[in-house]
Design an enzyme around this catalytic site. Structure first.
Site, PDB file in Angstrom:
ATOM      1  N   ASP A   1       0.883  -1.159   0.000  1.00 39.66           N
ATOM      2  CA  ASP A   1       0.000   0.000   0.000  1.00 39.66           C
ATOM      3  C   ASP A   1       0.919   1.206   0.000  1.00 39.66           C
ATOM      4  O   ASP A   1       1.545   1.520   1.013  1.00 39.66           O
ATOM      5  CB  ASP A   1      -0.901   0.001   1.239  1.00 39.66           C
ATOM      6  CG  ASP A   1      -1.904   1.156   1.239  1.00 39.66           C
ATOM      7  OD1 ASP A   1      -1.587   2.209   0.641  1.00 39.66           O
ATOM      8  OD2 ASP A   1      -2.982   1.026   1.832  1.00 39.66           O
ATOM      9  N   HIS A   2       1.044   1.873  -1.150  1.00 45.48           N
ATOM     10  CA  HIS A   2       2.079   2.901  -1.262  1.00 45.48           C
ATOM     11  C   HIS A   2       1.864   4.066  -0.295  1.00 45.48           C
ATOM     12  O   HIS A   2       2.805   4.787   0.020  1.00 45.48           O
ATOM     13  CB  HIS A   2       2.198   3.399  -2.708  1.00 45.48           C
ATOM     14  CG  HIS A   2       1.050   4.241  -3.173  1.00 45.48           C
ATOM     15  ND1 HIS A   2      -0.084   3.718  -3.751  1.00 45.48           N
ATOM     16  CD2 HIS A   2       0.866   5.582  -3.141  1.00 45.48           C
ATOM     17  CE1 HIS A   2      -0.906   4.696  -4.073  1.00 45.48           C
ATOM     18  NE2 HIS A   2      -0.369   5.839  -3.706  1.00 45.48           N
TER      19      HIS A   2
ATOM     20  N   HIS B   1      -6.130   2.776   1.600  1.00 45.99           N
ATOM     21  CA  HIS B   1      -5.361   3.935   2.058  1.00 45.99           C
ATOM     22  C   HIS B   1      -5.991   4.633   3.267  1.00 45.99           C
ATOM     23  O   HIS B   1      -5.312   4.945   4.252  1.00 45.99           O
ATOM     24  CB  HIS B   1      -5.215   4.958   0.928  1.00 45.99           C
ATOM     25  CG  HIS B   1      -4.653   4.397  -0.337  1.00 45.99           C
ATOM     26  ND1 HIS B   1      -3.687   3.419  -0.365  1.00 45.99           N
ATOM     27  CD2 HIS B   1      -4.925   4.685  -1.641  1.00 45.99           C
ATOM     28  CE1 HIS B   1      -3.380   3.131  -1.624  1.00 45.99           C
ATOM     29  NE2 HIS B   1      -4.130   3.878  -2.409  1.00 45.99           N
TER      30      HIS B   1
END
Length: 506
Positions: free
Chosen positions: A181-182, A244
């Protein structure tokens, strides 16, 4: 357990000719190389359907990193010499024998000790196929470590995610699966942990006795662009909220871990999801606002409605905006609303966490100032990384008025050239075996369970779809969601009733 030495590994990148690899992954690896976080003992095998020579692939990689800032040109040719290309049909088992042969050859050439990182920058339908073949064709049977990196989406609901996970764990154990999950690689998201636990002034008041609400906003000015085929299936709720937004909420709400071991930190994050209040259909209608952008003006130009975008169904009910009021029912956060908001075609591009503190027991000065502002801690994730603390002070003069002042710190103002990208940090963490900022299966399962409750209510037609003009901060109903509790989104927006949105009751 996490290591701190310079990693030695063969990185096998599936989807090597794709957009993600060119925009993010190759520049990230080069930054690690020129910062000496990778030494000469590494190799990259790019896997794709195109017929490339090693030399053509290397030139492509060189082109992708040439667009970056702060490039040491004398290191570029050394770096790209470690890249090799293999044309593969990932559904054909014979292709994996070719991959095994090349990986073993590079193992020997660069003394990599059998360490392998398999990065799946591919379409989701191959997430289960590739690991199965890696296992069956013997690529995971080396003397070194084996790690599998998977991009989102990890399934599209709890059932599909569970099926995918069961398939993956036949080939790789949970501790070797790195779900990326950037957002968790972003500097200020990781800094939440330090802000909280490294400063007694905050941790001592980080509870429902002193905090009245928490807001998390991630707004985009862009529309769906060329992602319509994906977005029609996901919407804002699957694209942003399920991963996110909930990840940031976990970072804010987690209990202090017993140490910095990745397992201990992830254990505390999971406890937040276990305490999350799940909604029935009636509660979804009261606590979740969904919207879709209509035509509007952005930067002086008229932009189309979502339903008029290319490859979008003109009758689409896909959400491009979601605002949710959620509660974490544990001792620390009981009664404190967390407001999550994300959307496209909004007035500003920003990701920010706002912690609003309660007023003191005796509001001595508030009656003299109509513009009293509560104390706010704002953590700016992007585009301006940093934090600010809003306090009240007395302006010059004798009248006991209040003047809100901000104490601010801008992280990327000071470190713009050397601030690492999220992918740079996450790839380095994976190579080192540090899983702290990757999502564990129980996190994924609980987040899907929560989101499924919302999307099921939407499918049953009990929640309206609100239209909002492009260039605004979403439907007015999202403001009213907070107004019910005596709050407003920060910064406050105009609440004129003539801005009321259109409703599509389905």
């Amino acid at each position: 357990m996490m290591n701190n030495h310079i990693p030695e590994a063969c990185i096998v990148l599936f989807g090597a000719t794709g957009d993600l690899a060119h925009r993010k992954l190759y520049p990230a690896l080069f930054q690690l190389y020129q910062k000496q976080k990778l030494n000469e003992k590494f190799a990259v095998i790019g896997v794709g359907r195109k017929e490339f020579s090693h030399e053509k692939f290397q030139e492509d990689v060189k082109l992708s990193i040439s667009k970056e800032k702060n490039i040491q040109n004398d290191k570029v040719d050394e770096f790209i010499s470690h890249f090799y290309f293999l044309q593969m049909d990932v559904t054909n088992e014979k292709s994996y024998q070719d991959l095994k042969g090349l990986a073993d050859e590079l193992d020997s050439k660069y003394s990599l000790g059998g360490n392998r990182m398999y990065y799946l920058a591919m379409a989701p339908q191959f997430f289960g196929t590739i690991p199965s073949f890696l296992k069956s064709e013997g690529l995971t049977e080396t003397e070194g470590w084996q790690r599998l990196v998977i991009e989102k989406p990890f399934g599209h609901d709890l059932q599909s995610a569970t099926e995918l996970n069961e398939q993956l764990q036949k080939s790789f154990p949970e501790e070797s699966i790195y779900r990326i999950d950037h957002y968790l690689g972003k500097e200020m998201v990781q800094n939440i942990q330090v802000i909280r636990f490294g400063n007694a002034i905050f941790e001592s008041i980080w509870n429902n006795k002193y905090i009245s609400s928490v807001q998390i906003t991630s707004s985009e000015t862009l529309g769906v662009e060329d992602r319509a085929s994906y977005y029609e299936k996901s919407g804002a709720i699957l694209d942003m909220l399920q991963n996110h937004m909930l990840q940031m909420a976990m970072m804010v709400a987690m209990e202090p871990p017993g140490g910095l071991d990745p397992k201990l930190i992830r254990d505390e994050k999971v406890k937040v999801l276990r305490a999350l209040r799940f909604y029935n259909e009636d509660e979804v209608a009261k606590n979740v606002i969904r919207g879709q952008y209509k035509e509007g003006t952005m930067n002086g130009k008229t932009v189309p409605a979502y339903v008029d975008e290319e490859n979008v169904d003109p009758a689409s009910k896909t959400d491009t905006f979601v605002a949710a009021r959620v509660f974490i029912d544990n001792f620390r956060w009981a009664g404190v609303p967390f407001y999550l908001r994300t959307g496209k075609r909004m007035a500003t591009k920003a990701t920010e966490i706002v912690v609003q503190f309660k007023n003191g027991p005796m509001a001595l000065y508030h009656e003299h100032d109509d513009h009293y502002q509560p104390n706010l801690l704002r953590i700016h994730i992007q585009p301006d990384e940093g934090l600010s603390l809003s306090l009240n002070a007395k302006p010059q003069g004798d009248f006991p008025a209040l003047l809100p002042i901000n104490m601010s710190y801008c992280n990327n103002c000071h470190n713009e050239l050397n601030s690492p990208e999220a992918y740079e940090k996450l790839m380095h963490d994976c190579l080192l075996g540090n899983s702290t900022y990757f999502t564990r299966w129980d996190e994924v399962a609980l987040s899907w369970e929560f989101i499924d409750g919302i999307t099921n209510a939407w499918r049953n037609g009990n929640v309206p779809l609100y239209k909002y003009s492009s260039g605004t901060m979403g439907p007015l109903e999202a403001e009213e969601l907070l107004n019910e509790d005596g709050y407003t989104w920060w910064p406050p927006t105009n609440l004129r009733t003539d801005l009321r949105t259109d409703r599509d009751e389905k």
